[in-house]
Design a protein around this motif. Structure first.
Motif, PDB file in Angstrom:
ATOM      1  N   SER A  18       0.830  -1.207   0.000  1.00 32.66           N
ATOM      2  CA  SER A  18       0.000   0.000   0.000  1.00 32.66           C
ATOM      3  C   SER A  18       0.859   1.248   0.000  1.00 32.66           C
ATOM      4  O   SER A  18       0.585   2.224  -0.693  1.00 32.66           O
ATOM      5  CB  SER A  18      -0.920  -0.004   1.227  1.00 32.66           C
ATOM      6  OG  SER A  18      -1.794  -1.083   1.184  1.00 32.66           O
ATOM      7  N   PHE A  19       1.940   1.209   0.787  1.00 37.78           N
ATOM      8  CA  PHE A  19       2.828   2.371   0.897  1.00 37.78           C
ATOM      9  C   PHE A  19       3.485   2.672  -0.444  1.00 37.78           C
ATOM     10  O   PHE A  19       3.605   3.824  -0.857  1.00 37.78           O
ATOM     11  CB  PHE A  19       3.873   2.116   1.975  1.00 37.78           C
ATOM     12  CG  PHE A  19       4.890   3.219   2.101  1.00 37.78           C
ATOM     13  CD1 PHE A  19       4.506   4.473   2.539  1.00 37.78           C
ATOM     14  CD2 PHE A  19       6.211   2.998   1.774  1.00 37.78           C
ATOM     15  CE1 PHE A  19       5.427   5.494   2.660  1.00 37.78           C
ATOM     16  CE2 PHE A  19       7.134   4.010   1.897  1.00 37.78           C
ATOM     17  CZ  PHE A  19       6.748   5.255   2.334  1.00 37.78           C
ATOM     18  N   SER A  57      -9.920   5.752  -0.107  1.00 37.08           N
ATOM     19  CA  SER A  57     -10.014   4.867  -1.255  1.00 37.08           C
ATOM     20  C   SER A  57     -10.353   3.462  -0.793  1.00 37.08           C
ATOM     21  O   SER A  57     -10.284   3.136   0.395  1.00 37.08           O
ATOM     22  CB  SER A  57      -8.689   4.848  -2.030  1.00 37.08           C
ATOM     23  OG  SER A  57      -7.657   4.280  -1.235  1.00 37.08           O
ATOM     24  N   GLU A  58     -10.707   2.621  -1.746  1.00 33.37           N
ATOM     25  CA  GLU A  58     -10.987   1.223  -1.456  1.00 33.37           C
ATOM     26  C   GLU A  58     -10.348   0.342  -2.512  1.00 33.37           C
ATOM     27  O   GLU A  58     -10.095   0.780  -3.634  1.00 33.37           O
ATOM     28  CB  GLU A  58     -12.497   0.964  -1.417  1.00 33.37           C
ATOM     29  CG  GLU A  58     -13.204   1.236  -2.728  1.00 33.37           C
ATOM     30  CD  GLU A  58     -14.705   0.969  -2.635  1.00 33.37           C
ATOM     31  OE1 GLU A  58     -15.076  -0.083  -2.080  1.00 33.37           O
ATOM     32  OE2 GLU A  58     -15.477   1.800  -3.115  1.00 33.37           O
ATOM     33  N   MET A  59     -10.033  -0.885  -2.113  1.00 34.44           N
ATOM     34  CA  MET A  59      -9.515  -1.863  -3.051  1.00 34.44           C
ATOM     35  C   MET A  59     -10.454  -3.058  -3.034  1.00 34.44           C
ATOM     36  O   MET A  59     -10.692  -3.666  -1.980  1.00 34.44           O
ATOM     37  CB  MET A  59      -8.102  -2.307  -2.664  1.00 34.44           C
ATOM     38  CG  MET A  59      -7.518  -3.350  -3.616  1.00 34.44           C
ATOM     39  SD  MET A  59      -5.814  -3.813  -3.223  1.00 34.44           S
ATOM     40  CE  MET A  59      -6.083  -4.720  -1.691  1.00 34.44           C
ATOM     41  N   ILE A  66      -8.821 -10.289  -0.698  1.00 36.94           N
ATOM     42  CA  ILE A  66      -8.951  -9.344   0.400  1.00 36.94           C
ATOM     43  C   ILE A  66      -9.450  -7.990  -0.100  1.00 36.94           C
ATOM     44  O   ILE A  66      -9.008  -7.488  -1.139  1.00 36.94           O
ATOM     45  CB  ILE A  66      -7.597  -9.159   1.118  1.00 36.94           C
ATOM     46  CG1 ILE A  66      -7.129 -10.485   1.708  1.00 36.94           C
ATOM     47  CG2 ILE A  66      -7.691  -8.094   2.201  1.00 36.94           C
ATOM     48  CD1 ILE A  66      -8.093 -11.077   2.709  1.00 36.94           C
ATOM     49  N   TYR A  67     -10.366  -7.405   0.647  1.00 40.58           N
ATOM     50  CA  TYR A  67     -10.865  -6.059   0.371  1.00 40.58           C
ATOM     51  C   TYR A  67     -10.274  -5.099   1.405  1.00 40.58           C
ATOM     52  O   TYR A  67     -10.021  -5.488   2.549  1.00 40.58           O
ATOM     53  CB  TYR A  67     -12.390  -6.019   0.469  1.00 40.58           C
ATOM     54  CG  TYR A  67     -13.094  -6.894  -0.538  1.00 40.58           C
ATOM     55  CD1 TYR A  67     -13.600  -6.351  -1.714  1.00 40.58           C
ATOM     56  CD2 TYR A  67     -13.257  -8.259  -0.310  1.00 40.58           C
ATOM     57  CE1 TYR A  67     -14.251  -7.160  -2.645  1.00 40.58           C
ATOM     58  CE2 TYR A  67     -13.904  -9.070  -1.234  1.00 40.58           C
ATOM     59  CZ  TYR A  67     -14.398  -8.513  -2.401  1.00 40.58           C
ATOM     60  OH  TYR A  67     -15.036  -9.308  -3.318  1.00 40.58           O
ATOM     61  N   SER A  68     -10.075  -3.842   1.005  1.00 44.45           N
ATOM     62  CA  SER A  68      -9.575  -2.857   1.967  1.00 44.45           C
ATOM     63  C   SER A  68     -10.245  -1.507   1.741  1.00 44.45           C
ATOM     64  O   SER A  68     -10.676  -1.196   0.626  1.00 44.45           O
ATOM     65  CB  SER A  68      -8.052  -2.708   1.861  1.00 44.45           C
ATOM     66  OG  SER A  68      -7.693  -2.003   0.685  1.00 44.45           O
ATOM     67  N   TRP A  69     -10.336  -0.736   2.800  1.00 46.45           N
ATOM     68  CA  TRP A  69     -10.850   0.637   2.748  1.00 46.45           C
ATOM     69  C   TRP A  69      -9.934   1.459   3.634  1.00 46.45           C
ATOM     70  O   TRP A  69      -9.609   1.053   4.761  1.00 46.45           O
ATOM     71  CB  TRP A  69     -12.288   0.684   3.261  1.00 46.45           C
ATOM     72  CG  TRP A  69     -12.992   1.977   2.948  1.00 46.45           C
ATOM     73  CD1 TRP A  69     -13.800   2.245   1.889  1.00 46.45           C
ATOM     74  CD2 TRP A  69     -12.919   3.189   3.701  1.00 46.45           C
ATOM     75  NE1 TRP A  69     -14.240   3.547   1.928  1.00 46.45           N
ATOM     76  CE2 TRP A  69     -13.713   4.151   3.036  1.00 46.45           C
ATOM     77  CE3 TRP A  69     -12.261   3.559   4.873  1.00 46.45           C
ATOM     78  CZ2 TRP A  69     -13.871   5.457   3.497  1.00 46.45           C
ATOM     79  CZ3 TRP A  69     -12.404   4.855   5.339  1.00 46.45           C
ATOM     80  CH2 TRP A  69     -13.208   5.791   4.648  1.00 46.45           C
ATOM     81  N   ASP A  91     -14.782  -9.591   2.867  1.00 44.39           N
ATOM     82  CA  ASP A  91     -15.989  -9.218   2.133  1.00 44.39           C
ATOM     83  C   ASP A  91     -15.912  -7.763   1.698  1.00 44.39           C
ATOM     84  O   ASP A  91     -15.149  -6.973   2.255  1.00 44.39           O
ATOM     85  CB  ASP A  91     -17.222  -9.416   3.016  1.00 44.39           C
ATOM     86  CG  ASP A  91     -17.363 -10.853   3.491  1.00 44.39           C
ATOM     87  OD1 ASP A  91     -17.340 -11.749   2.631  1.00 44.39           O
ATOM     88  OD2 ASP A  91     -17.478 -11.070   4.710  1.00 44.39           O
ATOM     89  N   PRO A  92     -16.705  -7.363   0.707  1.00 47.68           N
ATOM     90  CA  PRO A  92     -16.740  -5.955   0.299  1.00 47.68           C
ATOM     91  C   PRO A  92     -17.029  -5.034   1.485  1.00 47.68           C
ATOM     92  O   PRO A  92     -17.771  -5.395   2.400  1.00 47.68           O
ATOM     93  CB  PRO A  92     -17.878  -5.924  -0.730  1.00 47.68           C
ATOM     94  CG  PRO A  92     -17.911  -7.312  -1.278  1.00 47.68           C
ATOM     95  CD  PRO A  92     -17.585  -8.202  -0.121  1.00 47.68           C
ATOM     96  N   ILE A  93     -16.436  -3.842   1.470  1.00 50.95           N
ATOM     97  CA  ILE A  93     -16.525  -2.909   2.600  1.00 50.95           C
ATOM     98  C   ILE A  93     -17.308  -1.673   2.197  1.00 50.95           C
ATOM     99  O   ILE A  93     -17.008  -1.037   1.180  1.00 50.95           O
ATOM    100  CB  ILE A  93     -15.128  -2.492   3.078  1.00 50.95           C
ATOM    101  CG1 ILE A  93     -14.313  -3.730   3.474  1.00 50.95           C
ATOM    102  CG2 ILE A  93     -15.220  -1.512   4.249  1.00 50.95           C
ATOM    103  CD1 ILE A  93     -12.856  -3.428   3.760  1.00 50.95           C
ATOM    104  N   GLU A  94     -18.291  -1.321   2.988  1.00 47.65           N
ATOM    105  CA  GLU A  94     -19.035  -0.085   2.759  1.00 47.65           C
ATOM    106  C   GLU A  94     -18.308   1.075   3.422  1.00 47.65           C
ATOM    107  O   GLU A  94     -17.621   0.902   4.430  1.00 47.65           O
ATOM    108  CB  GLU A  94     -20.444  -0.207   3.338  1.00 47.65           C
ATOM    109  CG  GLU A  94     -21.323  -1.225   2.629  1.00 47.65           C
ATOM    110  CD  GLU A  94     -22.741  -1.223   3.182  1.00 47.65           C
ATOM    111  OE1 GLU A  94     -23.031  -0.370   4.042  1.00 47.65           O
ATOM    112  OE2 GLU A  94     -23.535  -2.073   2.739  1.00 47.65           O
ATOM    113  N   GLN A  95     -18.467   2.263   2.877  1.00 47.28           N
ATOM    114  CA  GLN A  95     -17.875   3.448   3.480  1.00 47.28           C
ATOM    115  C   GLN A  95     -18.410   3.633   4.893  1.00 47.28           C
ATOM    116  O   GLN A  95     -19.619   3.600   5.113  1.00 47.28           O
ATOM    117  CB  GLN A  95     -18.197   4.682   2.639  1.00 47.28           C
ATOM    118  CG  GLN A  95     -17.647   5.976   3.215  1.00 47.28           C
ATOM    119  CD  GLN A  95     -17.866   7.139   2.268  1.00 47.28           C
ATOM    120  OE1 GLN A  95     -17.636   7.016   1.059  1.00 47.28           O
ATOM    121  NE2 GLN A  95     -18.309   8.265   2.790  1.00 47.28           N
TER     122      GLN A  95
END
Length: 201
Positions: A18-19, A57-59, A66-69, A91-95
């Protein structure tokens, strides 16, 4: 213990990737300077009062499914720091909505449920813009005696804008030759931000 070490190593790898993406995406021009900004105060092993830009942002469906926010704060030209608040999930991540959230390492499952996301705090000190000699401080789990973490308060959560405040304790974490966690120092980080959707940068 083996699961914990594997989880920690995954997080370090995930953070490093990410960095690198953030560093490569930095630009000397930012059309959202008027709304996307941040102020950060750091004390302890690092002492600094900083300002810069902020975005979120989100991935979706990244490596390993893997999902990330995340919320990212950093300066540029030269870049001297990067600060991330990151939540990962299977799982998908909501804001996240407005509210107060924990900053720590995440749950032992190993990822927290999206209904009550927990964020990992990662502060990278980039002295004189030297990425090769950057030092990372995080709230990753190390040992039970070290109290790492804090709170992230999201005051506004809109489609293209998020604002809030934060304060947390982070550590420079390493592992010795036997795989045991070693802490080389700690910092206290606090501040505020107004972040734009990454797509608007």
């Amino acid at each position: 213990m083996l699961i914990l070490k594997s989880y920690s190593k995954f997080f370090i790898l995930f953070t490093a990737l990410s960095f690198l993406l953030i560093s490569c995406d930095d630009s000397s021009t930012n059309t959202h300077d008027d709304i996307a900004d941040a102020s950060v105060s750091v004390t302890g092993d690092v002492n600094a009062d900083l300002s810069g830009q902020a975005y979120f942002s989100e991935m979706d469906d990244g490596p390993g499914g893997i999902y990330s926010w995340q919320i990212v704060l950093n300066d540029f030209n030269p870049q001297t720091f990067s600060l991330q608040f990151q939540h990962v999930s299977n799982d998908p991540i909501e804001q996240p909505a407005e509210g107060t959230y924990e900053i720590r390492t995440g749950s032992e499952t190993p990822f927290d449920e999206n209904e009550n996301p927990v964020f990992t705090g990662i502060y990278t000190d980039i002295e004189d813009g030297d990425y090769a000699d950057a030092t990372e401080y995080s709230t990753h789990l190390c040992d039970e005696e070290t109290d790492l973490g804090g709170t992230l308060v999201i005051e506004t959560s809109e489609t293209d804008l998020i604002s809030g405040t934060f304060e947390f304790t982070a550590a420079n974490i390493d592992f010795d030759e036997t795989g045991n966690c070693v802490i080389h120092g700690t910092i206290e980080v606090s501040g505020e931000f107004t972040a734009s959707d990454e797509a608007s940068f």
